[in-house]
Design a protein around this motif. Structure first.
Motif, PDB file in Angstrom:
ATOM      1  N   PRO A 168       0.819  -1.189   0.013  1.00 53.98           N
ATOM      2  CA  PRO A 168      -0.054  -0.061   0.013  1.00 53.98           C
ATOM      3  C   PRO A 168       0.650   1.197   0.095  1.00 53.98           C
ATOM      4  CG  PRO A 168      -0.054  -0.944   2.181  1.00 53.98           C
ATOM      5  CD  PRO A 168       0.640  -1.849   1.329  1.00 53.98           C
ATOM      6  N   SER A 169       2.054   1.055   0.320  1.00 49.99           N
ATOM      7  CA  SER A 169       2.831   2.288   0.477  1.00 49.99           C
ATOM      8  C   SER A 169       4.283   1.830  -0.130  1.00 49.99           C
ATOM      9  CB  SER A 169       3.038   2.860   1.898  1.00 49.99           C
ATOM     10  OG  SER A 169       3.897   1.735   2.420  1.00 49.99           O
ATOM     11  N   SER A 170       5.104   3.070  -0.712  1.00 45.54           N
ATOM     12  CA  SER A 170       6.324   2.898  -1.259  1.00 45.54           C
ATOM     13  C   SER A 170       7.467   3.634  -0.252  1.00 45.54           C
ATOM     14  CB  SER A 170       6.197   3.560  -2.355  1.00 45.54           C
ATOM     15  OG  SER A 170       6.380   5.129  -2.333  1.00 45.54           O
ATOM     16  N   ASP A 171       8.805   2.956  -0.992  1.00 49.06           N
ATOM     17  CA  ASP A 171       9.991   3.750  -0.242  1.00 49.06           C
ATOM     18  C   ASP A 171      10.488   4.863  -1.092  1.00 49.06           C
ATOM     19  OD1 ASP A 171       9.732   2.133   1.931  1.00 49.06           O
ATOM     20  OD2 ASP A 171      11.265   0.633   1.016  1.00 49.06           O
ATOM     21  N   ASN A 172       9.830   5.430  -1.869  1.00 46.56           N
ATOM     22  CA  ASN A 172      10.115   6.817  -2.743  1.00 46.56           C
ATOM     23  C   ASN A 172      11.512   6.451  -3.697  1.00 46.56           C
ATOM     24  OD1 ASN A 172       9.082   9.109  -2.931  1.00 46.56           O
ATOM     25  ND2 ASN A 172      10.736  10.234  -1.797  1.00 46.56           N
ATOM     26  N   TYR A 173      11.675   5.346  -4.105  1.00 51.23           N
ATOM     27  CA  TYR A 173      12.466   5.190  -5.337  1.00 51.23           C
ATOM     28  C   TYR A 173      11.806   4.860  -6.592  1.00 51.23           C
ATOM     29  CZ  TYR A 173      12.321   0.222  -4.118  1.00 51.23           C
ATOM     30  OH  TYR A 173      11.781  -1.154  -4.022  1.00 51.23           O
ATOM     31  N   LEU A 174      12.432   5.130  -7.641  1.00 50.64           N
ATOM     32  CA  LEU A 174      12.014   4.670  -8.789  1.00 50.64           C
ATOM     33  C   LEU A 174      12.676   3.034  -9.322  1.00 50.64           C
ATOM     34  CD1 LEU A 174      12.297   7.845 -10.744  1.00 50.64           C
ATOM     35  CD2 LEU A 174      10.255   6.784 -10.230  1.00 50.64           C
ATOM     36  N   LEU A 175      12.235   2.494 -10.079  1.00 49.88           N
ATOM     37  CA  LEU A 175      12.736   0.935 -10.424  1.00 49.88           C
ATOM     38  C   LEU A 175      12.933   0.863 -11.786  1.00 49.88           C
ATOM     39  CD1 LEU A 175      13.760  -1.789  -9.494  1.00 49.88           C
ATOM     40  CD2 LEU A 175      11.208  -2.470  -9.545  1.00 49.88           C
ATOM     41  N   PHE A 176      13.803   0.397 -12.504  1.00 49.50           N
ATOM     42  CA  PHE A 176      14.034  -0.016 -13.726  1.00 49.50           C
ATOM     43  C   PHE A 176      14.284  -1.642 -13.575  1.00 49.50           C
ATOM     44  CE2 PHE A 176      16.258  -1.796 -17.295  1.00 49.50           C
ATOM     45  CZ  PHE A 176      15.744  -1.552 -18.394  1.00 49.50           C
ATOM     46  N   PHE A 177      13.398  -2.192 -14.141  1.00 48.56           N
ATOM     47  CA  PHE A 177      13.217  -3.770 -13.967  1.00 48.56           C
ATOM     48  C   PHE A 177      13.216  -4.468 -15.720  1.00 48.56           C
ATOM     49  CE2 PHE A 177      12.041  -8.009 -13.123  1.00 48.56           C
ATOM     50  CZ  PHE A 177      12.564  -8.331 -11.499  1.00 48.56           C
ATOM     51  N   GLY A 178      14.302  -4.938 -15.987  1.00 50.15           N
ATOM     52  CA  GLY A 178      14.184  -5.675 -17.451  1.00 50.15           C
ATOM     53  C   GLY A 178      15.740  -5.750 -17.850  1.00 50.15           C
ATOM     54  N   ARG A 179      15.725  -6.120 -19.157  1.00 46.47           N
ATOM     55  CA  ARG A 179      17.153  -6.548 -19.628  1.00 46.47           C
ATOM     56  C   ARG A 179      17.663  -5.004 -19.976  1.00 46.47           C
ATOM     57  NH1 ARG A 179      16.056  -7.304 -25.131  1.00 46.47           N
ATOM     58  NH2 ARG A 179      13.807  -6.662 -24.984  1.00 46.47           N
ATOM     59  N   ILE A 180      18.975  -5.378 -19.795  1.00 40.02           N
ATOM     60  CA  ILE A 180      20.125  -3.762 -19.876  1.00 40.02           C
ATOM     61  C   ILE A 180      20.272  -3.860 -21.447  1.00 40.02           C
ATOM     62  CG2 ILE A 180      22.010  -2.724 -19.259  1.00 40.02           C
ATOM     63  CD1 ILE A 180      19.939  -3.355 -17.042  1.00 40.02           C
ATOM     64  N   HIS A 181      19.348  -3.235 -22.259  1.00 39.12           N
ATOM     65  CA  HIS A 181      19.619  -3.269 -23.441  1.00 39.12           C
ATOM     66  C   HIS A 181      18.874  -1.984 -24.168  1.00 39.12           C
ATOM     67  CE1 HIS A 181      18.568  -4.121 -27.724  1.00 39.12           C
ATOM     68  NE2 HIS A 181      19.340  -5.322 -27.776  1.00 39.12           N
ATOM     69  N   PRO A 182      19.418  -1.532 -25.069  1.00 39.99           N
ATOM     70  CA  PRO A 182      18.804  -0.328 -25.736  1.00 39.99           C
ATOM     71  C   PRO A 182      17.269  -0.109 -26.080  1.00 39.99           C
ATOM     72  CG  PRO A 182      20.870  -0.705 -27.043  1.00 39.99           C
ATOM     73  CD  PRO A 182      20.613  -1.985 -26.256  1.00 39.99           C
ATOM     74  N   ASP A 183      16.987  -1.293 -26.414  1.00 41.18           N
ATOM     75  CA  ASP A 183      15.429  -1.312 -26.895  1.00 41.18           C
ATOM     76  C   ASP A 183      14.570  -1.088 -25.386  1.00 41.18           C
ATOM     77  OD1 ASP A 183      15.416  -1.964 -29.190  1.00 41.18           O
ATOM     78  OD2 ASP A 183      15.168  -4.144 -29.054  1.00 41.18           O
ATOM     79  N   LYS A 184      15.119  -1.502 -24.340  1.00 39.75           N
ATOM     80  CA  LYS A 184      14.558  -1.344 -23.021  1.00 39.75           C
ATOM     81  C   LYS A 184      14.495   0.090 -22.458  1.00 39.75           C
ATOM     82  CE  LYS A 184      12.365  -5.380 -22.194  1.00 39.75           C
ATOM     83  NZ  LYS A 184      11.098  -5.406 -21.869  1.00 39.75           N
ATOM     84  N   GLY A 185      15.715   0.910 -22.744  1.00 38.29           N
ATOM     85  CA  GLY A 185      15.811   2.210 -22.403  1.00 38.29           C
ATOM     86  C   GLY A 185      16.320   2.701 -21.138  1.00 38.29           C
ATOM     87  N   THR A 186      17.444   1.516 -20.667  1.00 36.06           N
ATOM     88  CA  THR A 186      17.849   1.587 -19.306  1.00 36.06           C
ATOM     89  C   THR A 186      18.571   3.126 -19.135  1.00 36.06           C
ATOM     90  OG1 THR A 186      18.432  -0.570 -19.663  1.00 36.06           O
ATOM     91  CG2 THR A 186      19.419   0.437 -17.643  1.00 36.06           C
ATOM     92  N   ALA A 187      18.951   3.716 -20.105  1.00 38.62           N
ATOM     93  CA  ALA A 187      19.752   4.958 -20.369  1.00 38.62           C
ATOM     94  C   ALA A 187      18.878   6.037 -19.919  1.00 38.62           C
ATOM     95  CB  ALA A 187      20.691   5.153 -21.395  1.00 38.62           C
ATOM     96  N   GLN A 188      17.680   6.166 -20.671  1.00 40.45           N
ATOM     97  CA  GLN A 188      16.677   6.792 -20.399  1.00 40.45           C
ATOM     98  C   GLN A 188      15.957   6.916 -19.064  1.00 40.45           C
ATOM     99  OE1 GLN A 188      16.983   5.142 -23.225  1.00 40.45           O
ATOM    100  NE2 GLN A 188      17.812   6.945 -24.399  1.00 40.45           N
TER     101      GLN A 188
END
Length: 333
Positions: A165-185
């Motif tokens: 029900p609540s968060s720790d106020n961080y953002l998450l990227f969860f997926g392949r480290i690849h240009p298609d997935k936009g890790t850099a963005q």
């Protein structure tokens, strides 16, 4: 009804970390078994299932790299096709190669098309379009040259994801480290919105990681590597939002649904299946670039986490997927 489910053999079914096609083959097999269907899973020998398992390949070629992928694939597919007469229906989750057997057997073949690696594979699908049955995993991923029996969204075991029900106020990227997935963005969105970012996933493009990800890692932007089920649930559940800045027409996004099941909204680039998975302004935001994503981070307080959970649970459950596939099975048989 006796059904054979053909999974790929790149990874174990279900996968230990990455392996979306294997995960869906597993979810379907277990769901069919729970529904009382006589189902056999064709997968690697180390796969885990409550149903019957048939295998001639002990471990996936992505997990034991000294194996020849094509040899394993030929042995694996032929193992099923030589037993085809024992089944009322074959459900193929292994791309286009098994279609080349479809005119040599009498058992109908239903193929879930999980995506198109290239336009070059379309002629195979076209050749067997009249003899086989195709299902898309999103309306966005339908090819205009093909005819589909229906669309069935990927379904998850909702009980494996804990609502937070609540968060720790961080953002998450969860997926392949690849240009298609936009890790850099995702990193740029975090920097511009002045938020912490955790990055979890396998490195699929080492050069991209070295040039576009690693130089930005610090106390506020951390790379955690691949995440198993326990860490996945903790990361997804405690995030203020999942960042999904994709750069391709993604057929489906499992991490998007997984995040919403945990109550976490998703900020995604408006491509591929994202408008089918996310209700803009209700379970997340569909944006066009980094700047719009940064603005969306500032609007996350208006998203109700319980609404995210209920949306995903209702629309993308394993039970819903099994029900939809059984309807198609009965049409075919």
């Amino acid at each position: 009804m006796k059904v054979a489910v053909l999974s790929p053999v790149a990874w174990r079914t279900p996968p230990r970390h990455y392996g979306p096609w294997e995960q869906m083959a597993s979810n379907l097999t277990e769901g069919l078994h729970q529904a009382g269907i006589d189902v056999t899973l064709f997968a690697t020998g180390d796969s885990v299932t409550a149903s019957r398992l048939s295998s001639v390949v002990e471990k996936g070629y992505e997990e034991e790299r000294n194996q020849d992928a094509k040899v394993l694939e030929c042995l694996h597919i032929s193992n099923l096709m030589e037993q085809a007469a024992s089944f009322d229906l074959i459900h193929n989750h292994f791309d286009f190669m098994p279609l080349s057997y479809s005119r040599l057997i009498k058992t109908p073949v239903l193929t879930t098309i999980h995506g198109f690696s290239s336009e070059k594979i379309i002629p195979v699908y076209q050749k067997y379009n009249r003899d086989s049955h195709y299902v898309s995993i999103s309306k966005a991923n339908r090819h205009p040259a093909l005819t589909y029996l229906g669309t069935v969204y990927n379904g998850l075991d909702t009980g494996s994801f804990q609502f937070s029900p609540s968060s720790d106020n961080y953002l998450l990227f969860f997926g392949r480290i690849h240009p298609d997935k936009g890790t850099a963005q995702a990193i740029q969105i975090a920097i511009k919105s002045k938020r912490r970012l955790f990055i979890a996933g396998i490195i699929q493009d080492e050069d991209y990681y070295k040039k576009r990800v690693e130089p930005y890692l610090n106390d506020d932007i951390q790379f955690l590597g691949a995440a198993g089920p326990d860490l996945r649930n903790e990361l997804l559940g405690r995030a203020i939002a999942l960042l999904h800045p994709i750069h391709f027409e993604e057929p489906f996004g499992l991490s998007v649904v997984e995040a919403m099941l945990c109550g976490t909204p998703v900020i995604a680039f408006n491509k591929g299946s994202m408008p089918e998975l996310i209700r803009h302004g209700n379970t997340g935001f569909l944006v066009n670039d980094v700047e719009e994503a940064v603005a969306a981070v500032g609007q996350l307080e208006q998203i109700d986490r319980h609404t995210c959970h209920e949306w995903a649970k209702t629309r993308f459950s394993k039970e819903k997927m099994v029900e939809d596939y059984l309807n198609l099975y009965h049409q075919i048989i």
